[in-house]
Motif scaffolding. Structure first.
Motif, PDB file in Angstrom:
ATOM      1  N   GLN A  44      -0.380   3.374  -2.805  1.00 36.97           N
ATOM      2  CA  GLN A  44      -1.332   4.336  -2.268  1.00 36.97           C
ATOM      3  C   GLN A  44      -0.734   5.035  -1.041  1.00 36.97           C
ATOM      4  O   GLN A  44      -1.212   4.859   0.087  1.00 36.97           O
ATOM      5  N   PRO A  45       0.290   5.827  -1.237  1.00 41.51           N
ATOM      6  CA  PRO A  45       0.964   6.457  -0.085  1.00 41.51           C
ATOM      7  C   PRO A  45       0.066   7.394   0.713  1.00 41.51           C
ATOM      8  O   PRO A  45       0.278   7.560   1.919  1.00 41.51           O
TER       9      PRO A  45
ATOM     10  N   THR B 252       5.467  15.465   5.441  1.00 44.85           N
ATOM     11  CA  THR B 252       6.485  14.566   4.915  1.00 44.85           C
ATOM     12  C   THR B 252       7.768  14.726   5.722  1.00 44.85           C
ATOM     13  O   THR B 252       8.225  15.837   5.961  1.00 44.85           O
TER      14      THR B 252
ATOM     15  N   THR C  44       0.829  -1.211   0.000  1.00 42.92           N
ATOM     16  CA  THR C  44       0.000   0.000   0.000  1.00 42.92           C
ATOM     17  C   THR C  44       0.859   1.255   0.000  1.00 42.92           C
ATOM     18  O   THR C  44       0.529   2.252  -0.656  1.00 42.92           O
ATOM     19  N   LEU C  45       1.944   1.220   0.739  1.00 50.12           N
ATOM     20  CA  LEU C  45       2.850   2.377   0.770  1.00 50.12           C
ATOM     21  C   LEU C  45       3.365   2.696  -0.623  1.00 50.12           C
ATOM     22  O   LEU C  45       3.499   3.874  -0.992  1.00 50.12           O
ATOM     23  N   HIS C  46       3.621   1.674  -1.406  1.00 53.66           N
ATOM     24  CA  HIS C  46       4.151   1.877  -2.762  1.00 53.66           C
ATOM     25  C   HIS C  46       3.076   2.402  -3.717  1.00 53.66           C
ATOM     26  O   HIS C  46       3.355   3.298  -4.532  1.00 53.66           O
TER      27      HIS C  46
ATOM     28  N   ILE D 254       8.802   9.214   4.753  1.00 56.74           N
ATOM     29  CA  ILE D 254       7.395   8.874   4.615  1.00 56.74           C
ATOM     30  C   ILE D 254       6.648  10.118   4.158  1.00 56.74           C
ATOM     31  O   ILE D 254       6.729  11.173   4.787  1.00 56.74           O
TER      32      ILE D 254
ATOM     33  N   THR E 197       9.713   1.505   5.940  1.00 60.43           N
ATOM     34  CA  THR E 197      10.796   1.556   4.951  1.00 60.43           C
ATOM     35  C   THR E 197      11.979   0.685   5.334  1.00 60.43           C
ATOM     36  O   THR E 197      12.894   0.503   4.534  1.00 60.43           O
TER      37      THR E 197
ATOM     38  N   HIS F 196      -6.348  13.267  -1.001  1.00 65.21           N
ATOM     39  CA  HIS F 196      -6.067  12.401   0.139  1.00 65.21           C
ATOM     40  C   HIS F 196      -7.373  12.042   0.833  1.00 65.21           C
ATOM     41  O   HIS F 196      -8.343  12.817   0.797  1.00 65.21           O
TER      42      HIS F 196
ATOM     43  N   ILE G  18      -1.573   5.422   3.470  1.00 66.68           N
ATOM     44  CA  ILE G  18      -0.655   5.140   4.574  1.00 66.68           C
ATOM     45  C   ILE G  18      -0.480   6.377   5.450  1.00 66.68           C
ATOM     46  O   ILE G  18      -0.462   6.288   6.690  1.00 66.68           O
ATOM     47  N   ALA G  19      -0.361   7.550   4.829  1.00 67.16           N
ATOM     48  CA  ALA G  19      -0.199   8.785   5.605  1.00 67.16           C
ATOM     49  C   ALA G  19      -1.386   9.005   6.536  1.00 67.16           C
ATOM     50  O   ALA G  19      -1.216   9.401   7.692  1.00 67.16           O
TER      51      ALA G  19
END
Length: 459
Positions: free
Chosen positions: A250-251, A263, A246-248, A304, A297, A314, A254-255
């Protein structure tokens, strides 16, 4: 009452209500079918009637669950035409076939052989009845395969091209096996297994507390606790891998889940806080420095992306933030209870009263974790319906807010009634099983298994 509310918001709430109610039942039927197969195979191997008694109790609960899943699924399909016509108009070339594959390859299989499971035991051989149970179990999993293929494609679309505003398939393999599909399928199947494990353990513990100490009760209790103890560590690993995927892709999701507004490198893991969209920060935050970067990571100073990196694209932070923590919290509770229960059963052969009460309290804990996780998945996709392709607003219909609101109120009232009725009937079936010993059911007689070295009876 509803005239001043945004129709899109009401349509989203209505869809959320329908999917929340619907998903409760397939989640149980997917894995409960495999538990039934386990009970049947144990009976076939040992000839112990108590395994068949366990099968009789849970096959009725399976039939009830399957029926509610089918009925609530019909409501889901209607919404595509009433509330979200832009969805099928834009991506119907992909969604339509995948939904059809689920019906043709899975639902017909389940529905056909469920009849043999329920009513064919005295009419077919033991082998045929076992095969029917296997086919129903396979059909439930195949249903999950197709539905999750579509849902995963909506999260990480692949294998298509847009022509005149409509999606056209360029590769069905890429559509089905899109980047998030393997993670989502494994995560969901494990969630289903855990839901059923605690359901079986909880109902069995409830019967045990009512002084039903029959062997089928202990079979159910041990099966549920052992299954949960095995699956929860696997779910934690699968969840971590799913999070990295998901981080890759749909970042922004994740945030929001992590409550990271800015960031930064070496991002902290926020254990608790109250997300504040106005100040772009978390009030009353309790965090562990750099931990989020470490597990996301695998670097102490890994960067992040925060909500500030996605100013117009978002999801809402607060729902994801709290839903994610509910899911994780219930998961950790499952880990503690299942391992403690497995240790207690292995050591003493029976639960203590306090452990049995805890298992009863955890009977439907799988539903809580499941719904929380599903909200993370679906709300986290906003403002898109198909990520990066179609927004929710673009797919919504022009149905007036008052009409959506009135049907929403009816849905909620009906669903609340059905949930209460379902839980009541499940406990009624368990109570009846304990009272009668060998519960009455469409399955009345168990065929004798063929045990190697033992001749068949004259009958």
């Amino acid at each position: 009452m509803f005239a001043s509310v945004d129709p899109v918001i009401l349509a989203r709430i209505q869809f959320a209500a329908n999917i929340t109610f619907h998903i409760l039942f397939p989640t149980i039927s997917i894995s409960l079918a495999w538990v039934l197969l386990f009970f049947k195979l144990r009976y076939n191997k040992t000839g112990d009637e108590s395994w068949m008694n366990a099968y009789r109790v849970w096959v009725k609960i399976f039939a009830l669950t399957f029926a509610l899943g089918v009925v609530s699924g019909i409501t889901m399909s209607f919404q595509f035409g009433t509330n979200w016509p832009g969805y099928m108009e834009t991506v119907g070339n992909i969604a339509g076939p995948l939904l059809a594959y689920e019906v043709l390859t899975a639902f017909f299989l389940e529905a056909t052989f469920l009849g043999i499971m329920l009513f064919g035991m005295r009419r077919v051989s033991n082998r045929v009845h076992t095969i029917a149970t296997l086919l129903v179990a396979g059909g439930t999993t195949l249903s999950a395969f197709w539905i999750l293929a579509l849902n995963s494609w909506m999260q990480t679309p692949a294998g298509f091209e847009m022509i005149d505003g409509r999606a056209h398939v360029t590769s069905w393999l890429e559509v089905i096996f899109n980047p998030s599909f393997p993670y989502r399928l494994v995560h969901m199947l494990l969630a289903s297994g855990l839901t059923v494990a605690f359901l079986v353990a909880g109902i069995s513990a409830w019967r045990w507390l009512r002084n039903d100490r029959s062997r089928d009760v202990m079979h159910g209790l041990r099966t549920g606790v052992t299954l949960a103890a095995i699956l929860i560590p696997l779910q934690i690993v699968a969840g971590d891998l799913h999070g990295l995927n998901t981080l890759h892709h749909q970042p922004a999701k994740i945030a929001a889940m992590e409550g990271i507004w800015k960031t930064e490198k070496g991002a902290p893991a926020v254990l608790f806080g109250l997300p504040n969209a106005r100040t772009q920060s978390n009030d009353f935050e309790i965090a562990i420095p750099k931990l989020a970067s470490i597990y996301l990571t695998h670097k102490v100073d890994g960067e992040i992306l925060g909500i500030d990196a996605f100013p117009d694209r978002h999801p809402p932070v607060a729902p994801l933030f709290f839903a994610f923590r509910i899911m994780v919290g219930v998961g950790l509770l499952m880990l503690a209870v299942s391992w403690l229960g497995a240790w207690r059963l292995r050591r003493n052969g029976a639960p203590s009263k306090w452990l049995a009460r805890v298992l009863v309290a955890m009977t439907f804990s799988g539903w809580i974790a499941l719904v929380a996780g599903w909200y993370v998945t679906e709300i986290g996709r906003q403002p898109y319906l198909v990520y990066g392709v179609l927004t929710t607003a673009q797919a919504a219909s022009k149905v007036p807010a008052t009409m959506i609101g009135s049907t929403l109120a009816m849905y909620l009232s009906l669903y609340l009634l059905l949930i209460v009725a379902y839980i009541s009937v499940v406990f009624h079936l368990a109570r009846k099983a304990g009272k009668n010993g060998d519960p009455s059911a469409p399955v009345i007689e168990a065929p004798q298994p063929v045990i190697p070295g033992q001749p068949r009876s004259a009958s």
